[in-house]
Design an enzyme around this catalytic site. Structure first.
Site, PDB file in Angstrom:
ATOM      1  N   CYS A  69       7.221  31.954  33.982  1.00 51.66           N
ATOM      2  CA  CYS A  69       7.178  32.259  32.555  1.00 51.66           C
ATOM      3  C   CYS A  69       5.733  32.123  32.100  1.00 51.66           C
ATOM      4  CB  CYS A  69       8.083  31.295  31.791  1.00 51.66           C
ATOM      5  SG  CYS A  69       7.977  31.509  30.007  1.00 51.66           S
TER       6      CYS A  69
ATOM      7  N   HIS B 250      14.807  27.641  37.838  1.00 48.03           N
ATOM      8  CA  HIS B 250      13.532  27.948  38.510  1.00 48.03           C
ATOM      9  C   HIS B 250      13.359  26.955  39.662  1.00 48.03           C
ATOM     10  CE1 HIS B 250      11.715  31.148  36.003  1.00 48.03           C
ATOM     11  NE2 HIS B 250      12.650  30.739  35.149  1.00 48.03           N
TER      12      HIS B 250
ATOM     13  N   ASN C  43      12.704  32.018  39.636  1.00 44.30           N
ATOM     14  CA  ASN C  43      14.094  31.572  39.780  1.00 44.30           C
ATOM     15  C   ASN C  43      14.414  31.373  41.249  1.00 44.30           C
ATOM     16  OD1 ASN C  43      15.234  33.541  37.116  1.00 44.30           O
ATOM     17  ND2 ASN C  43      15.654  31.412  37.336  1.00 44.30           N
TER      18      ASN C  43
ATOM     19  N   HIS D 201      20.235  28.987  35.148  1.00 45.31           N
ATOM     20  CA  HIS D 201      19.020  29.784  35.387  1.00 45.31           C
ATOM     21  C   HIS D 201      17.973  28.790  35.896  1.00 45.31           C
ATOM     22  CE1 HIS D 201      16.067  33.001  33.921  1.00 45.31           C
ATOM     23  NE2 HIS D 201      15.267  31.950  33.942  1.00 45.31           N
TER      24      HIS D 201
ATOM     25  N   ARG E 292      12.637  41.390  35.548  1.00 44.42           N
ATOM     26  CA  ARG E 292      12.175  40.863  34.257  1.00 44.42           C
ATOM     27  C   ARG E 292      11.447  39.529  34.460  1.00 44.42           C
ATOM     28  NH1 ARG E 292      12.386  36.290  31.339  1.00 44.42           N
ATOM     29  NH2 ARG E 292      14.565  35.994  31.895  1.00 44.42           N
ATOM     30  N   ASP E 293      12.193  38.463  34.666  1.00 41.48           N
ATOM     31  CA  ASP E 293      11.565  37.143  34.864  1.00 41.48           C
ATOM     32  C   ASP E 293      10.621  37.191  36.064  1.00 41.48           C
ATOM     33  OD1 ASP E 293      11.154  34.338  35.325  1.00 41.48           O
ATOM     34  OD2 ASP E 293      13.044  33.881  34.364  1.00 41.48           O
TER      35      ASP E 293
HETATM   36  P1  HMG Z   1       4.677  37.122  16.419  1.00 41.90           P
HETATM   37  O1  HMG Z   1       3.231  37.409  16.741  1.00 41.90           O
HETATM   38  O2  HMG Z   1       4.996  35.877  15.679  1.00 41.90           O
HETATM   39  O3  HMG Z   1       5.398  38.338  15.710  1.00 41.90           O
HETATM   40  O4  HMG Z   1       5.468  37.127  17.800  1.00 41.90           O
HETATM   41  P2  HMG Z   1       5.031  39.313  14.598  1.00 41.90           P
HETATM   42  O5  HMG Z   1       6.311  39.722  13.980  1.00 41.90           O
HETATM   43  O6  HMG Z   1       3.942  38.741  13.754  1.00 41.90           O
HETATM   44  O7  HMG Z   1       4.446  40.584  15.392  1.00 41.90           O
HETATM   45  C1  HMG Z   1       3.200  40.577  16.051  1.00 41.90           C
HETATM   46  C2  HMG Z   1       2.954  41.965  16.618  1.00 41.90           C
HETATM   47  O8  HMG Z   1       3.916  42.262  17.640  1.00 41.90           O
HETATM   48  C3  HMG Z   1       3.114  43.063  15.583  1.00 41.90           C
HETATM   49  O9  HMG Z   1       2.262  44.131  15.986  1.00 41.90           O
HETATM   50  C4  HMG Z   1       4.548  43.497  15.748  1.00 41.90           C
HETATM   51  O10 HMG Z   1       4.784  44.792  15.331  1.00 41.90           O
HETATM   52  C5  HMG Z   1       4.709  43.377  17.233  1.00 41.90           C
HETATM   53  P3  HMG Z   1       0.898  44.423  15.199  1.00 41.90           P
HETATM   54  O11 HMG Z   1       1.321  44.659  13.794  1.00 41.90           O
HETATM   55  O12 HMG Z   1       0.052  43.184  15.352  1.00 41.90           O
HETATM   56  O13 HMG Z   1       0.364  45.622  15.906  1.00 41.90           O
HETATM   57  N1  HMG Z   1       6.085  43.102  17.643  1.00 41.90           N
HETATM   58  C6  HMG Z   1       6.731  43.769  18.605  1.00 41.90           C
HETATM   59  N2  HMG Z   1       6.362  44.796  19.394  1.00 41.90           N
HETATM   60  C7  HMG Z   1       7.271  45.246  20.280  1.00 41.90           C
HETATM   61  N3  HMG Z   1       8.496  44.707  20.429  1.00 41.90           N
HETATM   62  C8  HMG Z   1       8.894  43.681  19.655  1.00 41.90           C
HETATM   63  C9  HMG Z   1       7.989  43.171  18.702  1.00 41.90           C
HETATM   64  N4  HMG Z   1       8.064  42.160  17.812  1.00 41.90           N
HETATM   65  C10 HMG Z   1       6.894  42.128  17.166  1.00 41.90           C
HETATM   66  N5  HMG Z   1      10.108  43.163  19.835  1.00 41.90           N
HETATM   67  C11 HMG Z   1       7.447  37.550  19.076  1.00 41.90           C
HETATM   68  C12 HMG Z   1       6.878  36.896  17.853  1.00 41.90           C
HETATM   69  C13 HMG Z   1       8.875  37.075  19.244  1.00 41.90           C
HETATM   70  C14 HMG Z   1       7.423  39.075  18.897  1.00 41.90           C
HETATM   71  C15 HMG Z   1       6.584  37.159  20.292  1.00 41.90           C
HETATM   72  O14 HMG Z   1       6.441  35.779  20.311  1.00 41.90           O
HETATM   73  C16 HMG Z   1       7.169  37.617  21.609  1.00 41.90           C
HETATM   74  O15 HMG Z   1       7.243  38.798  21.889  1.00 41.90           O
HETATM   75  N6  HMG Z   1       7.577  36.643  22.445  1.00 41.90           N
HETATM   76  C17 HMG Z   1       8.220  36.935  23.707  1.00 41.90           C
HETATM   77  C18 HMG Z   1       7.741  35.984  24.735  1.00 41.90           C
HETATM   78  C19 HMG Z   1       8.386  36.285  26.050  1.00 41.90           C
HETATM   79  O16 HMG Z   1       8.789  37.418  26.338  1.00 41.90           O
HETATM   80  N7  HMG Z   1       8.487  35.255  26.921  1.00 41.90           N
HETATM   81  C20 HMG Z   1       9.041  35.388  28.218  1.00 41.90           C
HETATM   82  C21 HMG Z   1      10.522  35.601  28.217  1.00 41.90           C
HETATM   83  S1  HMG Z   1      11.437  34.112  27.910  1.00 41.90           S
HETATM   84  C22 HMG Z   1      11.574  33.372  29.461  1.00 41.90           C
HETATM   85  O17 HMG Z   1      10.952  33.793  30.407  1.00 41.90           O
HETATM   86  C23 HMG Z   1      12.516  32.209  29.611  1.00 41.90           C
HETATM   87  C24 HMG Z   1      13.832  32.601  30.310  1.00 41.90           C
HETATM   88  O18 HMG Z   1      13.569  33.192  31.572  1.00 41.90           O
HETATM   89  C25 HMG Z   1      14.710  31.357  30.481  1.00 41.90           C
HETATM   90  C26 HMG Z   1      13.984  30.182  31.148  1.00 41.90           C
HETATM   91  O19 HMG Z   1      13.419  30.337  32.255  1.00 41.90           O
HETATM   92  O20 HMG Z   1      13.990  29.107  30.535  1.00 41.90           O
HETATM   93  C27 HMG Z   1      14.617  33.615  29.483  1.00 41.90           C
HETATM   94 MG    MG Z   2      13.148  32.104  33.396  1.00 41.79          MG
END
Ligand code: HMG
Ligand code: MG
Length: 306
Positions: free
Chosen positions: A244, A213, A253, A211, A19-20
């Site tokens: 990220c 990095h 990580n 976690h 994933r990450d």
């Molecule tokens: P948004 O654009 O504000 O949401 O995004 P929305 O509700 O307006 O939806 C936009 C579009 O996405 C729509 O589609 C929704 O249907 C669709 P459209 O109508 O335009 O065709 N949609 C989805 N599709 C599939 N699955 C879903 C989903 N939700 C909405 N779940 C949202 C808000 C949260 C969806 C967006 O910002 C997002 O997906 N963010 C995720 C970002 C991400 O994955 N980042 C990396 C992981 S976090 C990380 O790495 C940190 C971590 O490792 C810890 C660390 O290192 O600190 C965990």
């Molecule tokens: Mg991370």
């Protein structure tokens, strides 16, 4: 060794490479490759594998085939296959994919929350509430993340009280554990110690995970501080893959190989076959046309250390 001290020497590793590790890769990676990675990780002894995320494919295209990955893996008894779920849509997709566990992910920094989730911290927490409630109704455990526990790429240094506040919210809504993310890997042992000392006044060590990095090579040192503060769950990524999309320049990580080497040499139990893990780390690096950079992995593969 007494039973109490033996159990205190058991460490759980949450494996992040699928994933990450892969979410930030620009090249297209087939579901078959991801499935092979997850299966190999389980064969190497990893018992908690984050195998994908059910986020918007517009935001993180690399994770768009997570449902195919979950459908294709060979589930092994005793292994938890987990996924990220940012909202109810993500939860429903994760449920349909038959995940074992889900994770919601917040930030201690407002700007990172906006960049990563397109909303402020309070809104993100209110979107997680129904996810956690629904998952718990289905008997599915939920882990929480807090990003930017020490520094934010946009807001700079983050106060321990901001981390405490978000961690408290996630635990109160029903997450069984919160993984504290040094998202950009700028943390050093002294700052990690200050933060954990602060958090240990409110939380039990088993409620927390680290976690870290490894952008600046400090992850192992920071994890060692975590061990000293009673933390026994650490996130790690085989071959050190990752980053990220919303933290430019941050590397992956801590390499799982480096963590396992540390734990072996410091007398902690983890259940992982380090040779097999290193073969997997080398293999996935080749699949991605990258050199294999995990320090312990390179040492072991070249038989540099006995
Ligand atoms: P948004 O654009 O504000 O949401 O995004 P929305 O509700 O307006 O939806 C936009 C579009 O996405 C729509 O589609 C929704 O249907 C669709 P459209 O109508 O335009 O065709 N949609 C989805 N599709 C599939 N699955 C879903 C989903 N939700 C909405 N779940 C949202 C808000 C949260 C969806 C967006 O910002 C997002 O997906 N963010 C995720 C970002 C991400 O994955 N980042 C990396 C992981 S976090 C990380 O790495 C940190 C971590 O490792 C810890 C660390 O290192 O600190 C965990
Ligand atoms: Mg991370």
């Amino acid at each position: 060794m007494s039973t109490a001290s033996s159990s205190d020497r058991i460490v759980k590793i949450a494996e992040m490479s699928a994933r990450d590790g892969l979410q930030n890769e620009q090249q297209s990676i087939s579901a078959e490759c991801k499935i092979a990675l997850v299966n190999r990780l389980a064969d190497a002894g990893l018992r908690y594998i984050e195998a994908g995320s059910f986020v918007s494919p517009k935001w993180v295209p690399q994770m768009a085939n997570s449902n195919v990955v979950f459908a294709g893996i060979t589930r092994k008894n005793g292994v938890t296959y987990a996924a990220l779920t940012p909202n109810m849509r993500g939860w429903e997709n994760a449920l349909a994919a038959n995940v074992d566990e889900v994770a919601v992910f917040a930030s201690a920094s407002e700007s990172f929350s906006q960049k990563n989730l397109n909303c402020d911290i309070a809104t993100s927490l209110s979107r997680f509430e129904p996810v956690v409630a629904a998952a718990r109704q289905h008997g599915i455990a939920v882990r929480g993340y807090v990003s930017c526990i020490l520094d934010c790429p946009y807001d700079g240094a983050i106060s321990p009280s901001s981390v405490e506040k978000v961690t408290h919210h996630l635990l109160a809504m029903g997450c069984y554990q919160v993984s504290l993310g040094d998202t950009i890997g700028t943390g050093t042992p002294g700052r990690t110690r200050t933060l954990l000392h602060y958090l240990n006044q409110t939380f039990k060590p088993e409620q927390l995970a680290l976690h870290m990095h490894d952008t600046y090579g400090q992850a192992i040192a920071n994890i060692f501080v975590g061990l000293d503060h009673g933390i026994r769950t650490f996130d790690a990524s085989t071959a050190g893959l990752g980053g990220c999309p919303y933290a430019q320049g941050a590397s992956g990580n801590v390499a799982t190989e480096d963590l396992v080497y540390l734990l072996d040499r410091e007398g902690f139990y983890h259940g992982i076959d380090l040779d097999e893990l290193c073969r997997t780390g080398e293999w996935i690096s080749q699949q991605l046309n990258k050199s294999y950079t995990a320090r312990a992995g390179r040492g072991i593969r070249s038989k540099a250390c006995i």
